[in-house]
Design a protein around this motif. Structure first.
Motif: not given
Length: 223
Positions: A93-110
């Motif tokens: 769960l923690v690993v997937l949550a990190l991917v979820t957060g980082l994935g969304g943040l990367s999309y927002i930034a790019l």
């Protein structure tokens, strides 16, 4: 309420959340998988930037999984009788949550969001909170600070089901009001309120409940 009854009530609530979220989970998971395989050219989330596409579709796929996994982590009988399963599924769960957060943040930034700067800021803060709660949940578990681990796990649970709650708010509001304050560009007044309402009020209520237990914002001070 007796401890046994409270345990059963919590179990029933978590299973109800899982069942209620299954349609959203199936849709998000299917779209995320299709996007990562290059089979979602029709999606409005598509970007000309490949890294943004990877970020948003990974966010969808892993977000779908944690929407189901987070409630199951809180079921008391699993924690008590299957501690190894609880620990390993917690790590997943923690690993997937990190991917979820980082994935969304990367999309927002790019790429940015369809709703503009206000949506980007609200969702970016949400993503940062997901990362914070995921890290703190596993950090306190490894340190055997069980009460702090529980508190951060509860925060992570609320954030993990946040994307589903965001849509639940629309599902309730739209038929009741005939789309009052809603716009297809997500810039209506209800859209603007819901950018924050799907996670901040729930976190605030949790903090109030923890404060009544003498805890609240971020646990005990440690030497």
């Amino acid at each position: 309420m007796t401890r046994a009854l409270a345990s059963w009530a919590l179990t029933a609530l978590m299973l109800l959340i899982v069942l209620a979220a299954l349609e959203f989970v199936e849709h998000a998971g299917r779209l995320g998988w299709a996007g990562l395989n290059g089979e979602a050219a029709w999606s409005r989330f598509n970007s000309q930037i490949a890294a943004a596409n990877i970020g948003i579709y990974a966010h969808m796929l892993t977000g779908a999984v944690i929407t189901v996994l987070a409630p199951l982590q809180l079921i008391p009988v699993i924690r008590r009788r299957l501690p190894a399963l609880h620990r390993w599924s917690g790590r997943v769960l923690v690993v997937l949550a990190l991917v979820t957060g980082l994935g969304g943040l990367s999309y927002i930034a790019l790429q940015g969001t369809i709703g503009g700067a206000h949506m980007s800021v609200a969702f970016a803060i949400y993503g940062l909170l997901v990362l914070l709660c995921a890290v703190q949940t596993i950090r306190h578990a490894r340190a055997r600070h069980w009460l702090d681990h529980r508190d951060w796990a509860l925060r992570l649970f609320l954030l993990a089901i946040g994307s589903w709650l965001y849509r639940v708010h629309y599902a309730i509001w739209e038929p009741l009001t005939g789309r009052a304050g809603m716009d297809f560009s997500f810039t209506g007044w209800f859209d603007q309120v819901n950018l924050w309402a799907f996670y901040l009020p729930y976190l605030a209520l949790l903090e109030l409940a923890l404060m009544r237990q003498g805890r609240g914002l971020f646990g005990r001070a440690r030497a």
